[in-house]
Design a protein around this motif. Structure first.
Motif, short mmCIF file in Angstrom:
data_model
loop_
_atom_site.label_atom_id
_atom_site.label_comp_id
_atom_site.label_asym_id
_atom_site.label_seq_id
_atom_site.Cartn_x
_atom_site.Cartn_y
_atom_site.Cartn_z
N PHE A 59 31.25 46.62 49.86
CA PHE A 59 30.37 46.62 48.68
C PHE A 59 30.56 47.89 47.86
O PHE A 59 30.51 47.86 46.63
CB PHE A 59 28.92 46.43 49.11
N ALA A 60 30.79 49.00 48.54
CA ALA A 60 31.06 50.25 47.83
C ALA A 60 32.36 50.15 47.04
O ALA A 60 32.45 50.59 45.89
CB ALA A 60 31.11 51.42 48.81
N VAL A 61 33.38 49.57 47.67
CA VAL A 61 34.67 49.39 47.01
C VAL A 61 34.53 48.47 45.81
O VAL A 61 35.08 48.74 44.72
CB VAL A 61 35.73 48.84 48.00
N LEU A 62 33.80 47.38 45.98
CA LEU A 62 33.62 46.42 44.89
C LEU A 62 32.82 47.03 43.75
O LEU A 62 33.07 46.75 42.57
CB LEU A 62 32.95 45.16 45.40
N GLY A 63 31.83 47.87 44.08
CA GLY A 63 31.08 48.55 43.04
C GLY A 63 31.97 49.48 42.24
O GLY A 63 31.91 49.52 41.00
N TYR A 64 32.81 50.21 42.94
CA TYR A 64 33.76 51.12 42.30
C TYR A 64 34.72 50.34 41.39
O TYR A 64 34.93 50.70 40.23
CB TYR A 64 34.54 51.86 43.39
N ASP A 65 35.27 49.25 41.92
CA ASP A 65 36.20 48.44 41.13
C ASP A 65 35.52 47.77 39.94
O ASP A 65 36.10 47.67 38.85
CB ASP A 65 36.86 47.37 42.02
N LEU A 119 45.09 44.61 35.95
CA LEU A 119 44.41 45.89 36.13
C LEU A 119 44.48 46.29 37.60
O LEU A 119 44.04 45.57 38.48
CB LEU A 119 42.94 45.76 35.70
N GLN A 120 45.06 47.46 37.86
CA GLN A 120 45.20 47.94 39.23
C GLN A 120 43.88 48.55 39.72
O GLN A 120 43.39 49.53 39.17
CB GLN A 120 46.30 48.99 39.32
N LEU A 121 43.32 47.94 40.74
CA LEU A 121 42.08 48.42 41.34
C LEU A 121 42.30 48.67 42.82
O LEU A 121 43.39 48.44 43.35
CB LEU A 121 40.97 47.38 41.13
N ILE A 122 41.27 49.13 43.51
CA ILE A 122 41.40 49.41 44.94
C ILE A 122 41.63 48.12 45.73
O ILE A 122 42.39 48.09 46.69
CB ILE A 122 40.16 50.15 45.46
N THR A 123 40.97 47.04 45.33
CA THR A 123 41.10 45.77 46.05
C THR A 123 42.35 44.99 45.63
O THR A 123 42.56 43.88 46.10
CB THR A 123 39.86 44.89 45.83
N GLY A 124 43.16 45.55 44.75
CA GLY A 124 44.40 44.89 44.33
C GLY A 124 44.50 44.78 42.83
O GLY A 124 43.69 45.34 42.08
#
Length: 386
Positions: free
Chosen positions: A313-319, A349-354
């Motif tokens: 959830f933290a990763v998704l919030g960041y992305d 768009l390059q994000l943490i989740t891909g």
């Protein structure tokens, strides 16, 4: 008389100076870009909301440190929806009408996003959920909602991924589905898992239901045990899932237990216990074991900021925040309509989740992972590309 006139003149000059200072202060205060955050900071799924907001705050902090957007700093205005749909609607209304935000990130839970969707549409303010997976968030009655977006995969995709994993990797022929009937999120996942599993040639041998905040699941678990399925699919949130898993194992249910991204919380292990969670799997948005340098860099930055490892959830919030920041930059405007148009045009768009692109339904095209729990620790099992 002359002295009195001089006193009045001095007072008038002082008043003008104060007004001028006030105007300057207002100008300084409005020389920012207000982004709303509507999240579950208290209530049943507060863990999700708090983690997501942490990720958003880190993304905004980094964007501001890099100079902001159009020479302006980003200001995050956070509202607590208390994990309730009615409160979510109130929070959205407040952020739009009182706080005058140009866009809203959130909420976390699908039911709370759905309660806010029409309000955002009516006021023409972009609303981007980083974690709401219900398909009706972006498409209602066959029509795409203009101002609604998400940065996470959808229930149909997540349910299908887990059904394929059950069929192909676990070789399951039969399944039981255990649904939270008070949750749109859970019902949507169950529906899509069932459709995909049956299409794969599998058979649903039992379907049971529970409600949020239930404590004792033994009666329905007894029915599931009697049905003797190869796997049990439990798409729900960690609060109830942890108790279900614990009680299932105590009753002698040894079949693999499968779940969704709602399982992702440290409290799952705290309540269920590490041993009970062996032979369980859930779909998620990323794995901390991913060796991608971008993933590892984010984890290090998050740990430095908050003193703990980020959950999904933290990763998704960041992305989600980075997706909105990217759109505002490309729009080169704080006009909500132009921001909405830029969000719709997001591509590669390059994000943490891909790498993320937005499709015609305002949903992202991106990857998913299967996480296995071993002695209470998440381990990367498989990565599934769209």
């Amino acid at each position: 008389m002359k002295k009195r006139k001089m006193t009045l003149l001095a007072g008038a000059l002082a008043l003008l100076t104060a007004v001028a200072a006030g105007c300057g202060g207002n100008k300084a205060q409005t020389n920012d870009i207000k982004i709303g955050a509507n999240f579950e900071l208290t209530g049943g799924v507060a863990q999700y909301g708090q983690s997501t907001v942490n990720g958003i705050k880190l993304a905004i902090k980094q964007a501001n440190a890099a100079g902001g957007i159009m020479g302006k700093q980003l200001t995050l205005v956070v509202a607590d929806n208390k994990s309730e749909p009615s409160e979510s609607a109130n929070a959205t209304t407040k952020l739009i009408t009182q706080d005058k935000v140009v866009a809203i990130i959130g909420p976390a839970a699908s039911s709370n996003v759905l309660a806010s969707a029409q309000i955002a549409e009516d006021n023409k303010i972009p609303l981007l959920t980083p974690t709401g997976t219900n398909p009706q968030i972006t498409v209602a009655n066959g029509k795409v909602r203009d101002f609604l977006f998400r940065s996470c995969f959808t229930d149909p995709f997540q349910g299908k991924i887990m059904a394929n994993f059950a069929t192909n990797s676990l070789k399951a022929k039969t399944a039981a589905i255990y649904t939270d009937s008070s949750s749109d999120y859970s019902k949507g996942l169950s529906k899509n898992f069932e459709a995909a599993f049956v299409k794969n040639g599998g058979q649903i041998v039992d379907k049971e239901a529970f409600l949020q905040k239930d404590q004792d699941f033994k009666a329905t678990l007894t029915k599931i045990k009697t049905a003797n399925p190869d796997i049990v699919y439990i798409p729900a949130y960690y609060e109830e899932v942890s108790k279900i898993v614990k009680q299932a194992r105590e009753m002698g249910i040894t079949a693999p237990l499968l779940g969704s991204d709602g399982w992702d919380s440290p409290k799952l292990v705290d309540i269920a216990g590490p041993a009970a969670l062996n032979n369980t799997f859930f779909t998620n948005h990323y794995s901390s074991q991913d060796k991608d340098p971008r993933v590892q860099k984010f984890i290090a930055e998050y740990k430095q900021e908050y003193g703990q490892e980020p959950d999904a959830f933290a990763v998704l919030g960041y992305d989600g925040a980075r997706m909105l920041i990217d759109a505002i930059k490309r729009a080169n405007s704080t006009d909500p309509v132009k921001i909405k148009d830029a969000l719709a045009q997001t591509k590669n768009l390059q994000l943490i989740t891909g790498i993320l692109s937005v499709d015609a339904n305002h949903d992202p095209v991106k990857s998913a992972v299967i996480i296995e729990l071993k002695d209470g620790k998440q381990t990367f099992k498989e990565k599934i590309n769209p």
